[in-house]
Design a protein around this motif. Structure first.
Motif, PDB file in Angstrom:
ATOM      1  N   SER A 133       3.298  -0.603   2.734  1.00 30.49           N
ATOM      2  CA  SER A 133       2.662  -1.566   1.831  1.00 30.49           C
ATOM      3  C   SER A 133       1.160  -1.332   1.681  1.00 30.49           C
ATOM      4  O   SER A 133       0.569  -1.766   0.696  1.00 30.49           O
ATOM      5  CB  SER A 133       2.960  -2.996   2.269  1.00 30.49           C
ATOM      6  N   CYS A 134       0.556  -0.602   2.618  1.00 33.45           N
ATOM      7  CA  CYS A 134      -0.873  -0.285   2.499  1.00 33.45           C
ATOM      8  C   CYS A 134      -1.137   0.728   1.388  1.00 33.45           C
ATOM      9  O   CYS A 134      -2.274   0.894   0.949  1.00 33.45           O
ATOM     10  CB  CYS A 134      -1.440   0.235   3.818  1.00 33.45           C
ATOM     11  N   GLN A 135      -0.097   1.369   0.919  1.00 32.69           N
ATOM     12  CA  GLN A 135      -0.257   2.403  -0.108  1.00 32.69           C
ATOM     13  C   GLN A 135       0.139   1.910  -1.499  1.00 32.69           C
ATOM     14  O   GLN A 135       0.091   2.669  -2.467  1.00 32.69           O
ATOM     15  CB  GLN A 135       0.570   3.633   0.264  1.00 32.69           C
ATOM     16  N   ILE A 136       0.491   0.638  -1.621  1.00 38.54           N
ATOM     17  CA  ILE A 136       0.845   0.071  -2.923  1.00 38.54           C
ATOM     18  C   ILE A 136      -0.319  -0.793  -3.390  1.00 38.54           C
ATOM     19  O   ILE A 136      -0.598  -1.850  -2.817  1.00 38.54           O
ATOM     20  CB  ILE A 136       2.131  -0.778  -2.848  1.00 38.54           C
ATOM     21  N   LYS A 137      -1.021  -0.332  -4.409  1.00 37.14           N
ATOM     22  CA  LYS A 137      -2.156  -1.073  -4.969  1.00 37.14           C
ATOM     23  C   LYS A 137      -1.649  -2.154  -5.916  1.00 37.14           C
ATOM     24  O   LYS A 137      -0.769  -1.910  -6.742  1.00 37.14           O
ATOM     25  CB  LYS A 137      -3.087  -0.140  -5.747  1.00 37.14           C
ATOM     26  N   VAL A 138      -2.221  -3.320  -5.797  1.00 38.48           N
ATOM     27  CA  VAL A 138      -1.863  -4.433  -6.667  1.00 38.48           C
ATOM     28  C   VAL A 138      -2.489  -4.203  -8.038  1.00 38.48           C
ATOM     29  O   VAL A 138      -3.674  -3.880  -8.152  1.00 38.48           O
ATOM     30  CB  VAL A 138      -2.359  -5.775  -6.077  1.00 38.48           C
ATOM     31  N   LYS A 139      -1.654  -4.340  -9.067  1.00 37.30           N
ATOM     32  CA  LYS A 139      -2.115  -4.236 -10.451  1.00 37.30           C
ATOM     33  C   LYS A 139      -1.283  -5.185 -11.288  1.00 37.30           C
ATOM     34  O   LYS A 139      -0.244  -5.687 -10.839  1.00 37.30           O
ATOM     35  CB  LYS A 139      -2.006  -2.797 -10.954  1.00 37.30           C
ATOM     36  N   ASP A 140      -1.737  -5.454 -12.485  1.00 37.44           N
ATOM     37  CA  ASP A 140      -1.064  -6.431 -13.346  1.00 37.44           C
ATOM     38  C   ASP A 140       0.416  -6.131 -13.535  1.00 37.44           C
ATOM     39  O   ASP A 140       1.237  -7.046 -13.600  1.00 37.44           O
ATOM     40  CB  ASP A 140      -1.740  -6.508 -14.714  1.00 37.44           C
ATOM     41  N   GLU A 141       0.779  -4.856 -13.606  1.00 36.17           N
ATOM     42  CA  GLU A 141       2.172  -4.456 -13.831  1.00 36.17           C
ATOM     43  C   GLU A 141       3.092  -4.881 -12.687  1.00 36.17           C
ATOM     44  O   GLU A 141       4.309  -4.861 -12.826  1.00 36.17           O
ATOM     45  CB  GLU A 141       2.296  -2.942 -14.032  1.00 36.17           C
ATOM     46  N   LEU A 142       2.515  -5.238 -11.544  1.00 39.66           N
ATOM     47  CA  LEU A 142       3.322  -5.625 -10.385  1.00 39.66           C
ATOM     48  C   LEU A 142       3.503  -7.140 -10.268  1.00 39.66           C
ATOM     49  O   LEU A 142       4.027  -7.627  -9.255  1.00 39.66           O
ATOM     50  CB  LEU A 142       2.709  -5.071  -9.094  1.00 39.66           C
ATOM     51  N   ASP A 143       3.098  -7.881 -11.288  1.00 44.18           N
ATOM     52  CA  ASP A 143       3.275  -9.334 -11.249  1.00 44.18           C
ATOM     53  C   ASP A 143       4.757  -9.674 -11.123  1.00 44.18           C
ATOM     54  O   ASP A 143       5.569  -9.266 -11.948  1.00 44.18           O
ATOM     55  CB  ASP A 143       2.701  -9.982 -12.508  1.00 44.18           C
ATOM     56  N   GLY A 144       5.102 -10.364 -10.038  1.00 44.86           N
ATOM     57  CA  GLY A 144       6.498 -10.715  -9.758  1.00 44.86           C
ATOM     58  C   GLY A 144       7.167  -9.794  -8.748  1.00 44.86           C
ATOM     59  O   GLY A 144       8.331  -9.988  -8.407  1.00 44.86           O
TER      60      GLY A 144
END
Length: 106
Positions: free
Chosen positions: A85-96
């Protein structure tokens, strides 16, 4: 804010708000999600933030880098949907986004 849901091995759900640019691991730590240990603090040098990306999100999240794959060798019960999970950057496309926390960490 981007919504991320963490589901523990026992089915307990943690719905969180994540800031763009943070990581899924940082979001878990800020929200005290059980099971995300994050011993290395996000440096991709351990496997204690291992998650399973929900099937519906695998394509959007994408696969692990070569370095991440190497670290996943230290995780328990690795699956094709495994990510650090440290390698997954939060971005708008990941909403939900929905991720599942393994019963134990490496």
């Amino acid at each position: 804010m981007t919504k991320i849901t963490f589901i523990e091995a026992d089915g307990t759900r943690h719905e969180t708000d994540a800031e763009a640019g943070a990581t899924v691991m940082e979001t878990a730590i800020m929200n005290a999600v059980p099971g995300i240990v994050a011993e290395c603090g996000g440096a991709c040098t351990c496997a204690t933030c291992h998650v399973y990306v929900d099937k519906e999100w695998e394509e959007t999240v994408g696969g692990p880098s070569a370095m991440e794959e190497d670290m996943l060798d230290f995780a328990f019960e690795v699956k094709p949907s495994s990510r650090l999970s440290c390698q997954i950057k939060v971005k708008d496309e990941l909403d939900g986004l929905v991720v599942h926390v393994p019963g134990r960490q490496g």
